[in-house]
Write an enzyme that holds these catalytic residues in place. Structure first.
Site, PDB file in Angstrom:
ATOM      1  N   LYS A  22       0.837  -1.216   0.000  1.00  0.00           N
ATOM      2  CA  LYS A  22       0.000   0.000   0.000  1.00  0.00           C
ATOM      3  C   LYS A  22       0.865   1.257   0.000  1.00  0.00           C
ATOM      4  CE  LYS A  22      -1.636   1.494   4.095  1.00  0.00           C
ATOM      5  NZ  LYS A  22      -1.366   2.869   4.500  1.00  0.00           N
ATOM      6  N   ASN A  23       1.879   1.280   0.874  1.00  0.00           N
ATOM      7  CA  ASN A  23       2.628   2.524   1.033  1.00  0.00           C
ATOM      8  C   ASN A  23       3.621   2.778  -0.102  1.00  0.00           C
ATOM      9  OD1 ASN A  23       1.126   3.067   3.267  1.00  0.00           O
ATOM     10  ND2 ASN A  23       2.696   2.459   4.759  1.00  0.00           N
ATOM     11  N   ARG A  93      -4.059   9.742   4.433  1.00  0.00           N
ATOM     12  CA  ARG A  93      -2.824  10.488   4.625  1.00  0.00           C
ATOM     13  C   ARG A  93      -2.128  10.754   3.287  1.00  0.00           C
ATOM     14  NH1 ARG A  93      -1.264  13.386   8.270  1.00  0.00           N
ATOM     15  NH2 ARG A  93       0.908  13.953   8.145  1.00  0.00           N
ATOM     16  N   CYS A 117      -4.429   7.653   9.823  1.00  0.00           N
ATOM     17  CA  CYS A 117      -4.587   7.040  11.134  1.00  0.00           C
ATOM     18  C   CYS A 117      -4.233   8.030  12.235  1.00  0.00           C
ATOM     19  CB  CYS A 117      -3.687   5.809  11.239  1.00  0.00           C
ATOM     20  SG  CYS A 117      -4.389   4.386  10.418  1.00  0.00           S
ATOM     21  N   ARG A 122       1.003  14.646  13.311  1.00  0.00           N
ATOM     22  CA  ARG A 122       1.672  14.238  12.072  1.00  0.00           C
ATOM     23  C   ARG A 122       1.985  15.493  11.257  1.00  0.00           C
ATOM     24  NH1 ARG A 122      -0.992   8.731   9.927  1.00  0.00           N
ATOM     25  NH2 ARG A 122       1.007   8.620   8.841  1.00  0.00           N
ATOM     26  N   PRO A 123       3.050  16.212  11.670  1.00  0.00           N
ATOM     27  CA  PRO A 123       3.370  17.478  11.002  1.00  0.00           C
ATOM     28  C   PRO A 123       3.805  17.252   9.556  1.00  0.00           C
ATOM     29  CG  PRO A 123       5.096  16.874  12.563  1.00  0.00           C
ATOM     30  CD  PRO A 123       4.015  15.861  12.721  1.00  0.00           C
ATOM     31  N   ILE A 124       3.712  18.323   8.751  1.00  0.00           N
ATOM     32  CA  ILE A 124       4.183  18.217   7.357  1.00  0.00           C
ATOM     33  C   ILE A 124       5.215  19.306   7.056  1.00  0.00           C
ATOM     34  CG2 ILE A 124       2.135  17.044   6.416  1.00  0.00           C
ATOM     35  CD1 ILE A 124       1.316  19.846   5.329  1.00  0.00           C
ATOM     36  N   ASP A 125       5.834  19.832   8.136  1.00  0.00           N
ATOM     37  CA  ASP A 125       6.793  20.921   7.946  1.00  0.00           C
ATOM     38  C   ASP A 125       7.950  20.540   7.019  1.00  0.00           C
ATOM     39  OD1 ASP A 125       7.220  19.252  10.363  1.00  0.00           O
ATOM     40  OD2 ASP A 125       9.139  20.284  10.429  1.00  0.00           O
ATOM     41  N   GLN A 126       8.374  19.270   7.062  1.00  0.00           N
ATOM     42  CA  GLN A 126       9.510  18.868   6.209  1.00  0.00           C
ATOM     43  C   GLN A 126       9.121  18.800   4.732  1.00  0.00           C
ATOM     44  OE1 GLN A 126      12.691  18.656   7.606  1.00  0.00           O
ATOM     45  NE2 GLN A 126      11.423  19.504   9.242  1.00  0.00           N
ATOM     46  N   ASP A 305       5.129   0.445  12.075  1.00  0.00           N
ATOM     47  CA  ASP A 305       3.885  -0.203  11.637  1.00  0.00           C
ATOM     48  C   ASP A 305       3.789  -1.661  12.103  1.00  0.00           C
ATOM     49  OD1 ASP A 305       3.190   2.137  10.449  1.00  0.00           O
ATOM     50  OD2 ASP A 305       3.611   1.508   8.397  1.00  0.00           O
ATOM     51  N   ARG A 397      -8.369  -0.399   5.311  1.00  0.00           N
ATOM     52  CA  ARG A 397      -7.592   0.597   4.564  1.00  0.00           C
ATOM     53  C   ARG A 397      -6.310  -0.007   4.020  1.00  0.00           C
ATOM     54  NH1 ARG A 397      -7.311   6.059   7.899  1.00  0.00           N
ATOM     55  NH2 ARG A 397      -5.947   6.415   6.149  1.00  0.00           N
TER      56      ARG A 397
HETATM   57  C1  EPZ Z   1       4.415   6.803   6.489  1.00  0.00           C
HETATM   58  O1  EPZ Z   1       3.776   7.871   7.174  1.00  0.00           O
HETATM   59  C2  EPZ Z   1       3.389   5.680   6.420  1.00  0.00           C
HETATM   60  N1  EPZ Z   1       2.219   6.153   5.699  1.00  0.00           N
HETATM   61  C3  EPZ Z   1       3.026   5.215   7.828  1.00  0.00           C
HETATM   62  O2  EPZ Z   1       2.206   4.060   7.697  1.00  0.00           O
HETATM   63  C4  EPZ Z   1       4.291   4.820   8.587  1.00  0.00           C
HETATM   64  O3  EPZ Z   1       3.937   4.552   9.928  1.00  0.00           O
HETATM   65  C5  EPZ Z   1       5.310   5.950   8.545  1.00  0.00           C
HETATM   66  O4  EPZ Z   1       5.569   6.360   7.169  1.00  0.00           O
HETATM   67  C6  EPZ Z   1       6.649   5.560   9.151  1.00  0.00           C
HETATM   68  O5  EPZ Z   1       7.177   4.436   8.473  1.00  0.00           O
HETATM   69  C7  EPZ Z   1       2.190   6.114   4.379  1.00  0.00           C
HETATM   70  O6  EPZ Z   1       3.126   5.701   3.727  1.00  0.00           O
HETATM   71  C8  EPZ Z   1       0.946   6.590   3.709  1.00  0.00           C
HETATM   72  P1  EPZ Z   1       6.903   9.970   8.314  1.00  0.00           P
HETATM   73  P2  EPZ Z   1       4.394   9.323   7.119  1.00  0.00           P
HETATM   74  O7  EPZ Z   1       6.801  11.253   7.591  1.00  0.00           O
HETATM   75  O8  EPZ Z   1       5.030   9.550   5.804  1.00  0.00           O
HETATM   76  C9  EPZ Z   1       7.862  13.195  11.739  1.00  0.00           C
HETATM   77  C10 EPZ Z   1       0.339   2.718   7.927  1.00  0.00           C
HETATM   78  O9  EPZ Z   1      -0.112   2.096   8.922  1.00  0.00           O
HETATM   79  N2  EPZ Z   1       7.619  14.218  10.699  1.00  0.00           N
HETATM   80  O10 EPZ Z   1       8.007   9.031   7.952  1.00  0.00           O
HETATM   81  O11 EPZ Z   1       3.343  10.257   7.576  1.00  0.00           O
HETATM   82  C11 EPZ Z   1       6.587  12.459  12.142  1.00  0.00           C
HETATM   83  O12 EPZ Z   1       5.873  13.167  13.114  1.00  0.00           O
HETATM   84  C12 EPZ Z   1       0.837   4.138   8.087  1.00  0.00           C
HETATM   85  O13 EPZ Z   1       0.380   2.230   6.785  1.00  0.00           O
HETATM   86  C13 EPZ Z   1       7.866  15.546  10.983  1.00  0.00           C
HETATM   87  O14 EPZ Z   1       8.280  15.923  12.080  1.00  0.00           O
HETATM   88  O15 EPZ Z   1       5.513   9.196   8.248  1.00  0.00           O
HETATM   89  C14 EPZ Z   1       7.133  11.137  12.646  1.00  0.00           C
HETATM   90  O16 EPZ Z   1       7.570  11.275  13.950  1.00  0.00           O
HETATM   91  C15 EPZ Z   1       0.557   4.679   9.471  1.00  0.00           C
HETATM   92  N3  EPZ Z   1       7.666  16.477   9.986  1.00  0.00           N
HETATM   93  C16 EPZ Z   1       8.362  10.906  11.755  1.00  0.00           C
HETATM   94  O17 EPZ Z   1       8.686  12.176  11.197  1.00  0.00           O
HETATM   95  C17 EPZ Z   1       7.230  16.116   8.741  1.00  0.00           C
HETATM   96  O18 EPZ Z   1       7.081  16.995   7.889  1.00  0.00           O
HETATM   97  C18 EPZ Z   1       8.160   9.930  10.617  1.00  0.00           C
HETATM   98  O19 EPZ Z   1       7.001  10.290   9.863  1.00  0.00           O
HETATM   99  C19 EPZ Z   1       6.985  14.761   8.478  1.00  0.00           C
HETATM  100  C20 EPZ Z   1       7.184  13.826   9.477  1.00  0.00           C
END
Ligand code: EPZ
Length: 431
Positions: A22-23, A93, A117, A122-126, A305, A397
């Site tokens: 999925k991801n 997401r 979920c 879940r910030p998107i600042d990066q 996960d 999902r």
């Molecule tokens: C992806 O989420 C997956 N989702 C998640 O799977 C998975 O848990 C996660 O990666 C980690 O492997 C999808 O692929 C759709 P991240 P994502 O950005 O991209 C912080 C599932 O069950 N962060 O790697 O949202 C964040 O808070 C789902 O299939 C920032 O600070 O995760 C976290 O602590 C649930 N700023 C860490 O980074 C940002 O701009 C990792 O998040 C982005 C993230």
């Protein structure tokens, strides 16, 4: 209301085929609209997040031809609209991948803030930092993320946190930018490599995916391709832990064992036997489970996960174990449900302290999110007596045919849509 009704106590035994990831599929579907030529994608998992994203790309003009359950043709030549909104899209997401894809293609994108979920902030600042590093403006405005650029120009972007989503989104936005983009401290998950392989097969020039430095040389246009999505490492890991938790013996087929190394290592540590072959992994759990500690980390560390599935297994292991969640601060909500089943677990900060018990007891449970929901199903399959699990829309999902695959492994599980149906199923199983 749809729910699973489960009678525990049967070990999971047999073979199970793993669906596409999925991801990986989600960013690849977003990427597919960037070319004006037709893209064929197969091994898509038949899960609701994929359907929601396909509907979203149709809403901005992509032509999606569903060939069968697992393959589609996508043509993005008519994509002119850059606004993604609507109830269905707010729930997933991965809608945020359309920011990178539309910004890269049209130099403008507006997407309703992503849902997904509820596992913590879940910030998107990066993501926004990355877009700005390519010369775009990127802001959150009235619940929407809005990004635009006259020109996208390659840049040097250092991610402050390792983020799967930000790494993918920056790749998408940079793939047709002028010049070269370098992402440092990039995430290394197999799905990042899969997105890069897909885009490279469309004519992109991406090097280093799977390492922490990704280099993207912008190209003027992308062309069509045919592409097969990689197998889902988390679905595979869930069935592998299913064998551990139910004292079963499962051959998990259609996997890339290399992607499962951290999961395999933990299963061996807690006393399971794991045999790997080219595209299969067999997990046998014939001895009492042993305690251990685990900490979630970005790939190749132990995946967040898989954290709930790990906790469910350690809830049945001899001794005290500690599971630490280092990515999402709100990912232990399912522990309250496990406590209803008799588990002896205390959450302190971002760690769960688990004193193993000999058996879970069946209970009426609610799934708090996708992976936790799947883990509760595994706990219920090992429990004494009946359990019901509601809020299964979360599980659907991300797991294709979850209850059907489990039935094929000998589980007593059914998906019912009323209490009456649940009672009928319980009666059938008992008699
Ligand atoms: C992806 O989420 C997956 N989702 C998640 O799977 C998975 O848990 C996660 O990666 C980690 O492997 C999808 O692929 C759709 P991240 P994502 O950005 O991209 C912080 C599932 O069950 N962060 O790697 O949202 C964040 O808070 C789902 O299939 C920032 O600070 O995760 C976290 O602590 C649930 N700023 C860490 O980074 C940002 O701009 C990792 O998040 C982005 C993230």
């Amino acid at each position: 209301m749809e729910q699973y009704v489960i009678k525990g106590g049967n070990p999971l035994v047999g073979e199970v085929d793993i669906s596409g990831a999925k991801n990986a599929a989600l960013p690849i579907i977003a990427a597919a609209i960037m070319t004006d030529e037709t893209v064929y994608i197969d091994n898509l998992p038949d899960v609701t997040d994929i359907h929601a994203l396909l509907t979203a790309i149709e809403s901005v003009g992509a032509v999606v031809t569903r060939i069968d359950r697992h393959s589609v043709r996508i043509n993005g030549s008519q994509v002119r609209d850059y606004l993604i909104d609507g109830e269905h899209i707010r729930r997933i997401r991965a809608s945020y991948y359309l920011l990178g894809a539309l910004l890269g293609k049209l130099h403008k994108a507006e997407v309703a803030l992503p849902g997904g979920c509820n596992i913590g902030l879940r910030p998107i600042d990066q993501h926004l930092k990355g877009f700005r590093g390519l010369g775009a403006t990127a802001e959150v405005s009235y619940g929407h993320v809005v990004a635009s650029a006259d020109r996208l120009v390659g840049g040097h972007i250092y991610l402050d946190v390792v983020s799967v989503g930000a790494t993918m989104n920056i790749i998408l936005a940079a793939v047709m930018a002028e010049g070269t983009t370098i992402i440092e401290n990039a995430a290394k998950e197999p799905h990042i490599v899969d997105l890069a392989n897909f885009l490279n097969s469309c004519g992109a020039s991406i090097r280093g995916a799977g390492t922490d430095v990704v280099r993207i040389r912008g190209v003027q246009h992308l062309h069509g391709t045919e592409y097969t999505i990689i197998p889902d490492q988390i679905e595979a890991g869930t069935y592998m832990f299913g064998a551990a938790i139910t004292k079963g013996d499962i051959v998990v087929r259609n996997v890339i064992p290399k992607h499962l190394e951290s999961i395999t290592a933990k299963l061996v540590e807690i006393g399971c036997e794991v045999e790997e072959s080219d595209d299969c992994v067999r997990v046998v759990s014939s001895k009492p489970l042993r305690r251990t500690n685990a900490k979630t980390l970005p790939y190749p560390g132990f995946p967040t996960d898989m954290q709930p599935q790990m906790t469910v297994a350690l809830g049945l292991a001899q001794g005290t174990s500690i599971v630490t969640e280092s990515l999402f601060e709100n990912r232990f909500k399912y522990v309250d449900e496990l406590i209803k089943m008799g588990a002896n677990i205390k959450v302190e900060g971002n760690s769960a302290i688990i004193d193993g018990i000999s058996e879970y007891q069946g209970a009426d449970l609610s799934s708090p999110d996708l992976r936790a929901g799947a883990a509760l199903v595994l706990a219920a399959l090992a429990a004494d007596g009946f359990s019901t699990i509601d809020n299964i829309q979360y599980i659907e999902r991300g797991y294709e045919d979850f209850h059907i695959k489990l039935q094929s492994l000998g589980a007593h599980i059914d998906r019912v849509d009323s209490e009456k149906e649940a009672t009928r199923y319980k009666f059938e199983i008992v008699s």
